[in-house]
Design a protein around this motif. Structure first.
Motif, short mmCIF file in Angstrom:
data_model
loop_
_atom_site.label_atom_id
_atom_site.label_comp_id
_atom_site.label_asym_id
_atom_site.label_seq_id
_atom_site.Cartn_x
_atom_site.Cartn_y
_atom_site.Cartn_z
N GLU A 24 73.89 25.35 -3.59
CA GLU A 24 72.96 24.25 -3.84
C GLU A 24 73.43 23.41 -5.03
N ALA A 25 73.96 24.08 -6.05
CA ALA A 25 74.41 23.36 -7.24
C ALA A 25 75.55 22.40 -6.91
N LEU A 26 76.27 22.67 -5.83
CA LEU A 26 77.40 21.82 -5.45
C LEU A 26 77.03 20.79 -4.40
N ASP A 27 75.76 20.76 -4.00
CA ASP A 27 75.32 19.85 -2.93
C ASP A 27 74.47 18.74 -3.53
N PRO A 28 75.00 17.52 -3.65
CA PRO A 28 74.24 16.44 -4.30
C PRO A 28 72.91 16.14 -3.60
N GLY A 29 72.89 16.23 -2.26
CA GLY A 29 71.66 15.95 -1.53
C GLY A 29 70.55 16.94 -1.85
N MET A 30 70.88 18.22 -1.92
CA MET A 30 69.88 19.23 -2.25
C MET A 30 69.44 19.10 -3.70
N ALA A 81 69.31 16.38 -5.38
CA ALA A 81 68.44 15.21 -5.47
C ALA A 81 67.03 15.52 -4.97
N GLU A 82 66.93 16.32 -3.91
CA GLU A 82 65.60 16.70 -3.41
C GLU A 82 64.86 17.56 -4.43
N THR A 83 65.58 18.48 -5.05
CA THR A 83 64.94 19.31 -6.08
C THR A 83 64.46 18.44 -7.23
N ALA A 84 65.29 17.49 -7.64
CA ALA A 84 64.90 16.61 -8.75
C ALA A 84 63.68 15.76 -8.38
N ARG A 85 63.61 15.35 -7.12
CA ARG A 85 62.48 14.51 -6.69
C ARG A 85 61.15 15.26 -6.84
N TRP A 86 61.16 16.57 -6.53
CA TRP A 86 59.91 17.32 -6.49
C TRP A 86 59.69 18.18 -7.73
N THR A 87 60.47 17.97 -8.76
CA THR A 87 60.27 18.72 -10.00
C THR A 87 60.30 17.75 -11.17
N CYS A 88 59.71 18.18 -12.25
CA CYS A 88 59.65 17.34 -13.45
C CYS A 88 60.00 18.21 -14.66
N THR A 89 60.95 17.77 -15.45
CA THR A 89 61.37 18.57 -16.59
C THR A 89 60.41 18.47 -17.76
N GLY A 90 59.36 17.65 -17.62
CA GLY A 90 58.29 17.61 -18.61
C GLY A 90 57.08 18.36 -18.09
N PRO A 91 56.05 18.54 -18.89
CA PRO A 91 54.86 19.27 -18.48
C PRO A 91 54.03 18.47 -17.48
N SER A 92 52.98 19.11 -16.96
CA SER A 92 52.09 18.46 -16.01
C SER A 92 51.57 17.15 -16.58
N GLY A 93 51.56 16.13 -15.73
CA GLY A 93 51.05 14.83 -16.16
C GLY A 93 52.10 13.95 -16.79
N PRO A 133 65.07 37.08 -7.48
CA PRO A 133 65.07 35.90 -6.61
C PRO A 133 64.07 34.84 -7.06
N VAL A 134 64.41 34.16 -8.13
CA VAL A 134 63.59 33.06 -8.66
C VAL A 134 64.46 31.82 -8.72
N ARG A 135 64.06 30.79 -8.02
CA ARG A 135 64.84 29.56 -7.97
C ARG A 135 64.81 28.88 -9.34
N ASP A 136 65.96 28.39 -9.78
CA ASP A 136 66.02 27.66 -11.04
C ASP A 136 65.81 26.18 -10.75
N PHE A 137 64.57 25.73 -10.91
CA PHE A 137 64.24 24.35 -10.57
C PHE A 137 64.80 23.34 -11.56
N ALA A 138 65.33 23.80 -12.68
CA ALA A 138 65.94 22.85 -13.61
C ALA A 138 67.20 22.23 -13.03
N ALA A 139 67.89 23.00 -12.16
CA ALA A 139 69.09 22.49 -11.47
C ALA A 139 70.07 21.84 -12.45
N GLY A 140 70.30 22.51 -13.57
CA GLY A 140 71.27 22.00 -14.55
C GLY A 140 70.73 20.96 -15.49
#
Length: 332
Positions: free
Chosen positions: A175-181, A183-195, A221-228
């Motif tokens: 996943e770390a080597l797949d730009p499309g994946m 980008a999807e992770t980045a779309r649905w995650t936020c590196t800041g807190p709620s709101g 088995p915990v996904r790292d949503f920070a994705a780098g």
């Protein structure tokens, strides 16, 4: 029991409970339509909230919608109702996933009613758990929860757990080597807190406080949503050395099976919450066909693994953002 159609306020309350279900990246890919004259609530997949690169077959929206359907059934039973559910009622409309006749005759499902308090207590917990086994009576109740929904829950042996953990790591590397994946992770995650401002907004997606710490010296088995990406204040922590892993799966792998798997997943998670467990889920090794095949136990009847579940005793996870009922429900 009255066969009169339910008031809109009652249906609104049921949909609010249904919307607390888990979904891939907390995209909440569901919508409802209430036909008030008929007393029928219809569930649709919102494919604008799908992840086409990560999940090209749309298995994730079906599983998420199955989970929201289970929550709806639990809430309805707690309200004294005995709904009748039809899955995939119109083959010509694949996004139309279920039709629920809310005023069915018969007694409410008492077992579902008892799960009602767990709906809003259930949160994904991506923090370290205690290195403690799940007692056999508890794991047996979880297996039964999956079985009554037409799925199977399997607690693999130590060698198989290690294999699953290796596959999770391999999938994360791909996943770390797949730009499309990414980008999807980045779309649905936020590196800041709620709101905080971000692509996911405050009504859906995964905020930074739900990522959990980075793993140090262990593998669970915990996904790292920070994705780098940098996440202010996020630290490192050792996780459990011997995680309790369960595989949820089905004998077949069609949309109806995905919906049943979603209902089974949420029933297992609510049962786990009621029994004092916390949980996190991942589909990461299942998003690559060659890895998904390898995750299954070759000596079990589970032909298709639908979700990897980590269970244990530890801190509750934070509540995730939720879409408003006004955004989920149309009344006709």
């Amino acid at each position: 029991m009255s066969a009169e159609p339910l008031a809109v306020d009652t249906v609104t309350a049921l949909v609010a409970e249904a919307g607390a279900a888990p979904s891939l990246h907390n995209a909440q890919p569901w919508s409802f339509r209430y036909l008030r004259d008929l007393g029928v609530l219809r569930l649709y997949a919102d494919l604008e909230r799908a992840l086409p690169r990560t999940d090209p077959d749309n298995r994730g929206p079906h599983i998420g919608c199955g989970a929201t359907l289970l929550n709806l059934r639990v809430a309805a039973a707690a309200a004294g109702l005995a709904p009748i559910v039809r899955l995939l009622p119109d083959p010509a409309s694949p996004e139309f996933l279920a039709e629920v006749h809310l005023c069915g005759t018969g007694a409410p499902d008492a077992a579902l009613t008892r799960l009602r308090p767990a709906i809003h207590r259930r949160h994904c917990s991506r923090v370290p758990y205690h290195d403690e086994e799940v007692p056999a009576p508890v794991s047996e109740r979880l297996c039964e929860a999956a079985r009554v929904e037409g799925a199977q829950l399997l607690f693999p042996g130590a060698w198989h757990v290690r294999s699953v953990l290796d596959l999770v790591q391999d999938a994360e590397g791909r996943e770390a080597l797949d730009p499309g994946m990414r980008a999807e992770t980045a779309r649905w995650t936020c590196t800041g807190p709620s709101g905080a401002a971000g692509a996911a907004g405050a009504a859906d997606g995964i905020p930074a406080e739900a990522f959990g710490p980075r793993q140090r010296g262990t593998s669970v088995p915990v996904r790292d949503f920070a994705a780098g990406r940098a996440v202010p204040g996020r630290g490192w922590a050792p996780f459990e050395k011997h995680p309790n892993i369960a595989l949820l799966g089905t004998a077949h792998d069609q949309p109806a099976d995905w919906l049943r798997a979603g209902q089974a997943l949420e029933r297992v998670l609510l049962r786990a919450t009621a029994d004092g467990l916390v949980a996190s889920v991942t589909s990461q090794p299942l998003e690559w066909p060659e890895f998904r095949w390898a995750v299954r136990d070759p000596v079990s009847a589970m032909a298709h693994v639908q979700m990897v579940i980590r269970l244990g005793y530890g801190p509750d996870g934070p509540a995730s953002p939720r879409r408003s009922v006004a955004d989920l429900l149309d009344v006709l």
